[in-house]
Enzyme design. Structure first.
Site, short mmCIF file in Angstrom:
data_model
loop_
_atom_site.label_atom_id
_atom_site.label_comp_id
_atom_site.label_asym_id
_atom_site.label_seq_id
_atom_site.Cartn_x
_atom_site.Cartn_y
_atom_site.Cartn_z
CD GLU A 155 -3.04 -0.62 -0.02
OE1 GLU A 155 -3.40 0.56 -0.17
OE2 GLU A 155 -3.42 -1.54 -0.78
CB CYS A 191 -19.62 2.99 -18.98
SG CYS A 191 -18.72 4.46 -18.43
CB CYS A 211 -23.12 4.97 -13.06
SG CYS A 211 -21.80 6.21 -13.05
#
Length: 346
Positions: free
Chosen positions: A37, A199, A208
């Site tokens: 991370e 998308c 969305c």
């Protein structure tokens, strides 16, 4: 879409398309998640993978990292950039060993108190490393949430950021939290990308807001641009003709902190004056074209000045600062300096 439906759709997509082959996803532990991370902050996955593998080979656990010298750490980090991450990683490892018996804390507050660990990174360590329910909000997750809920503006704005944290908290499930958080990061990285998002393959694209209103390209808004200041200097590439260069160790603060680099000067005259004090003949000085390296908060324009001495025995003042070294990837050189010296040596 209800929270449960959103979670179900994201997890269903992850089961089919989620990334499960990355090095830090194998033998997942809080330590491995923490290292990955930190490395992934401001850095692409493809760039991080070889650094992560080399780092874990040398420092397989927090004890080995804490016991190491910072020189060892920074040498393995060289070229990855944003070197404050390496300094914070080393400091945090020593705190974990000294105060937490070598175990990463399992509370959000204690984790977030460690150097270099913010709220989202702490949430990732807890959820991915230990399966503890904790929300995350990295750049990819911000983009997914902003588009899905139609949240306009720059996500770094405190008001918008607070709203996004509330939303992330509400959407984070109590079960399969590691898979869910990984799925949200993967969704932003591979489908809901900054440009040309997929998308049509998005599991939550049906409702969305940004997609329905045709505002995909406008949401989220980009960070307000500001003109970066420019700093200028001359760098002396003093070489002995046998592949070694005179390099100085930088202080463990600021950009390139703890790395080896070339002596820097404000003007070319200062280079001649410095060489004169060291009794170095610089009559063969070669002035290379100016180069630019861009940091997050300024541009550095530097002019390399090459001087070939034919000897590495000249007495140079402040010997504790410098040494004659052959540039390679093991001694901790900034990437642009390593590239420059490799070109000169060739």
């Amino acid at each position: 879409m209800q929270h449960e439906n959103f979670q179900r759709a994201v997890l269903g997509w992850f089961d089919q398309y989620g990334r499960t082959h990355l090095p830090w996803q194998k033998e997942r532990t809080p330590y491995r998640v923490w290292i990955s991370e930190i490395m992934l902050q401001q850095t692409q996955v493809g760039t991080v993978i070889p650094y992560f593998e080399r780092f874990l080979a040398r420092f397989p656990d927090v004890e080995s990292l804490a016991e190491s010298s910072f020189d060892e750490v920074i040498a393995l980090w060289a070229g990855l950039g944003y070197y404050a991450r390496a300094r914070n990683l080393h400091r945090a490892a020593r705190i974990i060993v000294e105060r937490h018996r070598g175990q990463l804390p399992t509370s959000l507050e204690e984790l977030s108190a460690l150097p270099g660990i913010g709220r989202s990174t702490a949430g990732a360590i807890l959820s991915l490393g230990s399966g503890i329910r904790a929300p995350i909000l990295d750049g990819n997750v911000k983009r997914v949430l902003c588009r899905h809920r139609g949240i306009e503006g720059w996500p770094g704005n405190p008001r918008i950021l607070e709203k996004l944290w509330e939303l992330s908290e509400a959407l984070t499930p109590s079960i399969r939290v590691a898979d869910y958080n990984q799925a949200m990061m993967d969704l932003g990285a591979t489908v809901c990308t900054k440009r040309n998002p997929g998308c049509s393959t998005c599991p939550v694209g049906r409702d969305c807001e940004a997609f329905r209103s045709g505002r995909i390209d406008a949401i989220p808004a980009t960070k307000p641009r500001r003109t970066l200041p420019v700093k200028r200097c001359f760098m002396l590439a003093l070489t002995n003709g046998h592949g070694a260069f005179y390099l100085e160790k930088r202080q463990n603060v600021g950009v390139w902190g703890g790395l080896w680099s070339l002596p820097e000067f404000d003007c070319e005259e200062d280079v001649y004056a410095w060489c004169g004090k060291q009794h170095i003949d610089c009559s063969n000085l070669e002035r290379l074209p100016q180069r630019r390296h861009t940091f997050s908060h300024y541009h550095l324009d530097f002019v390399p000045l090459v001087v070939r001495t034919g000897s590495d025995h000249c007495q140079i003042g402040e010997p504790s600062l410098g040494s004659w070294l052959i540039p390679n990837e093991t001694i901790g050189l900034p990437a642009p300096i390593l590239k420059l010296l490799t070109e000169i040596a060739d």
